[in-house]
Design a protein around this motif. Structure first.
Motif, PDB file in Angstrom:
ATOM      1  N   SER A 116       0.841  -1.191   0.000  1.00 47.30           N
ATOM      2  CA  SER A 116       0.000   0.000   0.000  1.00 47.30           C
ATOM      3  C   SER A 116       0.878   1.243   0.000  1.00 47.30           C
ATOM      4  O   SER A 116       2.085   1.175   0.144  1.00 47.30           O
ATOM      5  N   GLU A 120      -6.466   0.775   7.820  1.00 46.22           N
ATOM      6  CA  GLU A 120      -6.860   0.885   6.424  1.00 46.22           C
ATOM      7  C   GLU A 120      -6.719  -0.465   5.714  1.00 46.22           C
ATOM      8  O   GLU A 120      -7.548  -0.837   4.896  1.00 46.22           O
ATOM      9  N   TYR A 121      -5.616  -1.153   6.024  1.00 46.20           N
ATOM     10  CA  TYR A 121      -5.350  -2.434   5.363  1.00 46.20           C
ATOM     11  C   TYR A 121      -5.216  -3.535   6.401  1.00 46.20           C
ATOM     12  O   TYR A 121      -4.117  -3.924   6.774  1.00 46.20           O
ATOM     13  N   HIS A 174      -7.333  -8.191   4.502  1.00 47.03           N
ATOM     14  CA  HIS A 174      -7.667  -7.365   3.363  1.00 47.03           C
ATOM     15  C   HIS A 174      -7.184  -8.031   2.071  1.00 47.03           C
ATOM     16  O   HIS A 174      -6.006  -8.308   1.919  1.00 47.03           O
ATOM     17  N   ASN A 175      -8.124  -8.302   1.167  1.00 48.03           N
ATOM     18  CA  ASN A 175      -7.916  -9.046  -0.081  1.00 48.03           C
ATOM     19  C   ASN A 175      -6.895 -10.192   0.009  1.00 48.03           C
ATOM     20  O   ASN A 175      -6.034 -10.380  -0.827  1.00 48.03           O
ATOM     21  N   TYR A 233     -11.312  -4.136  12.474  1.00 43.46           N
ATOM     22  CA  TYR A 233     -12.549  -3.693  11.831  1.00 43.46           C
ATOM     23  C   TYR A 233     -13.434  -2.961  12.814  1.00 43.46           C
ATOM     24  O   TYR A 233     -13.596  -3.354  13.955  1.00 43.46           O
ATOM     25  N   GLN A 248     -17.248  -0.389   9.243  1.00 39.48           N
ATOM     26  CA  GLN A 248     -16.552  -1.101   8.173  1.00 39.48           C
ATOM     27  C   GLN A 248     -17.227  -2.430   7.870  1.00 39.48           C
ATOM     28  O   GLN A 248     -17.372  -2.830   6.731  1.00 39.48           O
TER      29      GLN A 248
END
Lengths: 409, 149, 337
Positions: C162, C174-175, C179-180, C256, C260
């Motif tokens: 990122s 944020e990540y 995350h993915n 989280y 979110q």
């Protein structure tokens, strides 16, 4: 973790790992124990001396207080010794009731020990669990003897209170409760991962060492010695039980090596054995008297006219209890000797406590189920705090002198 | 191997084994606590429980058998004068008593009885609530010098 | 600047109370596991109040200044650790833009300071029990150091692609780790979480890793000579650490927020209540982590031996965390290159 620096570590006389005062001085190398020195004598109560000033009935209640957990075994051994001298026949029903109480005591003693052992290795949930299930047997004892411990059930020539039909119903219910519980509880006690990690392979007492140090009770049986006073010198109802055998770790398919796990396995198996013995006694409980029907004063008057010596042996939960009395036409015995199980087992600490880690010390010490107060026989109090060591020859000479003097009188 | 894991999960939902103290605050003297505010009813004692002793002064003959068999020497004989007759009576020190019931069994007149009461905490070791028969002693005891010796 | 100081002050006091409450909840849940009722929820608070009244005894064999300053240093550094982890998250919840990001490497060091201070205090007390306890504490610290570092590095690794600073705490929000993430990433994350949860009781000195304070062996080990106010400081340190470490697990693995997750927000009389609800949710997560990571483990296990602990962490847990790291590195979705 070994290091070259050897330093002393005192554990005791007062330490959270012990329930009674006793002092161990360890020589520590890193985390390893290199040697040990054991110091008794912090809780001497002089019970043998007090007993010489009481009459025969009073001594029963005094001896109940020798040990809180073996509070039936000690007076029973004493009563057996007196009955041996006076040649009193105990009625059949009394023999069976004595057996039942003795086994109930064994049951609660072993459950108590398991809890303490679990606490010593920091397993507090198991400690709470075993003490919780132990409440059932204590309730049962309270209902028909009147007390949770120190039952006050014995008298010379029988027992004082009978098992009523309501009591036998309680005992049957208690047996059902434990039989149902046993499989699961023994799985927790014998198969738990961390418990095994902490108890296997430590505190080893080999069979030869157990023989050499005259270990008794579960300590000896854990090392593979098939030694049980209930079978070797049967008293009470043990004559009538053909299937009674000394427990050994072989019963769960494990070759005994004499570690803490083996001693624990023996105790867990003895819980089952006790349950079976109680069930047998309840099923075959004979009818009849429970004592000679004579009052306490009559018994005292009868024993006053007697002379001689008697010996009583009984397998307490912790091992063999042996009482020796000498009667000499008096209202009280002129000699009473108590041999408690820790008296023999205490010496086995020395081979057990070498080559272990500091973390193993509490569980190894607890593994023989010590009763320090039972084993304390002498204490020295000197103003300067100095200690003397008496050799075997000196003590032998002293005892010869004493008995020569009393023989001349 | 994981027996304890199942056991604790079972225990979190089962009934708890703790017996709560019957009162919110500890009273000064538990011998009379039953009159005060109770929040948890106390556990029922079992049949055959041996508790506090009671002494019947009227039927006692002063034979002294009870003090002879008492293992803790908790029963004391004293000289009393009742209806201008010299006799003996006993007091029982509950702080020394071991509740073995020997005195109850041996008493020829059934003057000593056992109750199920177990509340025996007090501030005074030899207070009136812990010496059974002390009220009679104050009334009837005679100080006989020959007896004291 | 003043705002940060004010927030720090408020959060220290709130954190103190919440930490003690967390210990109370821990004792209550442990009691329920053991079929007991347990102490009142505020028992740790009562303990602290009682200890504050008590006399503080300093043994004659102790190095006086070191002995009495060690608990204070431990308390201060554990408070610092708590603030350092929590403030970025609070800012994130309240949507305050700031340059304060927090650094995971500093967290790694801050975790050590309270324990090191306690070890110093124990060595300076002159008691052989405390000395053995301190040695054991050092062994445990050294064995758990690598797993913690590996966990933190793996979490930072995945955030490296990122734009944000990978070692900043704020970029974790944020990540998050999941995350993915692909299958490898999820598996690696689970392994890392497992390693971190097992490190928690060792860091907090709880059964099965409480060798440093083993009650039946060493009679409370490193804190055996402490009494009165100094003991109260040690208990407070413990409370701060309890909160901070469970908070660390939360921000590493479950940062989280409700908005979110579910995209919900709370309004009342035109004001937004979302941040306060988020804080309640955060406390819920902390309690869940603490009661599974510490309370549950401590009731179902016996205390291990120090040699077993060292082996367990140096081999098993380190291996698990490294496998987790490798799995995360292998995950194609998380690749940076």
């Amino acid at each position: 973790m070994k290091s070259d620096i050897v330093y002393p570590l005192n554990i005791g006389p007062v330490h959270p790992a012990f329930k009674e005062p006793i002092k161990f001085t360890f020589r520590i190398e890193g985390e390893q124990v290199a040697g040990v020195d054991i110091d008794f004598g912090y809780t001497h109560r002089g019970i043998e001396k007090i007993a010489l000033e009481r009459n025969y009935i009073q001594i029963i209640y005094l001896l109940e207080r020798v040990c809180g957990i073996c509070s039936f075994s000690h007076p029973l051994a004493y009563c057996l010794a007196i009955e041996d001298v006076a040649e009193i026949q105990v009625p059949d029903r009394a023999r069976y009731i004595r057996t039942i109480i003795g086994e109930l005591e064994r049951l609660h003693s072993h459950l108590l020990w398991t809890g303490i052992a679990a606490h010593e290795i920091g397993f507090d949930t198991l400690f709470m669990y075993t003490w919780n299930i132990r409440e059932k047997v204590l309730d049962c004892l309270e209902e028909f003897t009147g007390n949770r411990i120190n039952y006050g059930m014995l008298t010379i020539g029988g027992v004082r209170r009978d098992i009523t039909p309501e009591n036998s119903e309680t005992i049957t219910r208690m047996l059902e409760y434990y039989m149902e519980l046993y499989d699961r509880a023994s799985e927790i006690l014998l198969d738990d991962l961390t418990l095994r990690a902490r108890t296997e392979g430590i505190g080893i007492l080999s069979r030869e060492q157990a023989e050499m140090f005259c270990a008794v009770g579960p300590t000896a049986r854990g090392s593979g010695l098939l030694k049980d006073v209930r079978i070797d010198y049967p008293v009470n109802a043990y004559y009538d039980i053909p299937w009674l055998n000394p427990i050994s770790p072989r019963d769960i398919g494990k070759e005994p090596i004499g570690d803490v796990y083996d001693r624990m396995a023996v105790r867990v198996l003895e819980i089952k054995q006790s349950l079976n013995v109680i069930q047998f006694c309840m099923e075959n409980l004979p009818e009849g008297d429970i004592n000679s029907g004579e009052g306490a004063v009559k018994i005292i008057n009868k024993l006053k006219k007697l002379e001689g010596e008697g010996i009583g042996r009984y397998e307490a939960p912790r091992g063999e209890v042996c009482h020796y009395v000498i009667l000499d036409n008096q209202e009280h015995p002129i000699q009473l000797k108590v041999k408690a199980p820790t008296y023999s087992n205490g010496f086995t600490w020395i081979p057990m406590l070498t080559n272990i880690e500091i973390a193993d010390i509490p569980i190894v010490i607890a593994s023989i189920d010590p009763c320090v107060a039972c084993a304390d026989r002498m204490t020295f109090i000197r103003k300067d705090g100095a200690k003397e060591r008496y050799s075997w020859d000196y003590l032998h000479q002293k005892s010869i002198q004493k008995y020569k003097r009393s023989a001349n009188q | 191997m994981l027996g304890m894991v199942y056991k604790v999960i079972e225990q979190i939902f089962s009934k708890k084994s703790t017996n709560c103290f019957p009162m919110k605050y500890i009273p000064n003297n538990t011998t009379q606590y039953l009159n005060q505010g109770i929040i948890h009813p106390p556990i029922v004692v079992k049949e055959g429980f041996r508790g506090r002793l009671e002494y019947d002064f009227q039927s006692c003959t002063g034979c002294g058998l009870c003090s002879k068999v008492c293992p803790a020497n908790a029963i004391e004989l004293y000289s009393a004068e009742i209806n201008s007759k010299k006799t003996k009576r006993v007091v029982i020190y509950l702080t020394r008593c071991t509740f073995c019931k020997e005195c109850v069994d041996i008493c020829p007149r059934n003057s000593i009885t056992i109750t199920k009461s177990f509340c025996m905490a007090d501030y005074k070791k030899y207070g009136n609530s812990l010496v059974v028969g002390s009220e009679y002693r104050q009334q009837f005891e005679i100080k006989d010098h020959a007896d004291v010796e | 600047m003043i705002m940060i100081l004010a927030i720090a002050l408020i959060m220290t006091i709130v954190g103190l109370i919440l930490g003690l409450l967390l210990k109370g909840i821990d004792r209550k849940i442990a009691a329920y596991f053991q079929s007991r009722i347990g102490p009142p929820l505020l028992q740790p608070v009562y303990d602290i109040i009682k200890l504050m009244y008590k006399q503080t005894i300093i043994p004659v064999t102790a190095v006086r200044w070191l002995f009495s300053s060690a608990p204070v240093i431990a308390l201060a550094s554990s408070a610092l650790l708590l603030l350092y982890i929590t403030i970025p998250y609070i800012f994130y919840i309240f949507e305050i833009n700031t340059t304060l990001q927090g650094d995971l490497i500093v967290v790694l060091y801050c975790i050590l300071i309270p324990s090191i201070a306690m070890v110093t205090g124990a060595f300076s007390s002159g008691s052989p029990y405390a000395a053995i306890g301190a040695q054991r504490e050092m062994v445990i610290l050294m064995s758990i150091e690598l797993p913690i570092a590996v966990v933190i590095i793996s979490v930072a690794w995945h955030a490296a692609d990122s734009m944000a600073d990978p070692f900043a705490i704020s970029s974790l929000f944020e990540y998050p780790l999941w995350h993915n993430a692909g299958a490898f990433g999820v598996l690696g994350g689970i392994l890392l979480f497992f390693a971190m949860v097992l490190v928690l009781p060792a860091e907090m000195s709880r059964v099965p890793f409480d060798q440093a304070e083993a009650e039946t062996e060493l009679a409370e080990g490193i804190s055996v000579e402490y009494s009165g106010k100094l003991l109260a400081f040690i208990l407070l340190t413990d409370a701060f650490k309890a909160l901070a470490l469970s908070m660390l697990v939360v921000i590493l693995f479950f940062p989280y927020t409700l908005s979110q997750l579910f995209g919900i927000s709370f309004q009342m009389y035109g004001h937004t209540l979302t941040p306060f609800v988020e804080i309640v949710f955060l406390l819920f997560k902390i309690i869940v982590i603490y009661s599974f990571g510490i309370t549950f483990i401590r009731v179902v296990m016996a205390r291990l031996k120090i040699s077993q602990v060292a082996r367990f962490f140096l081999f098993a847990i380190t291996a698990i965390s490294i496998i987790g790291l490798i799995l995360i590195m292998l995950d194609p979705n998380m690749r940076i290159i």
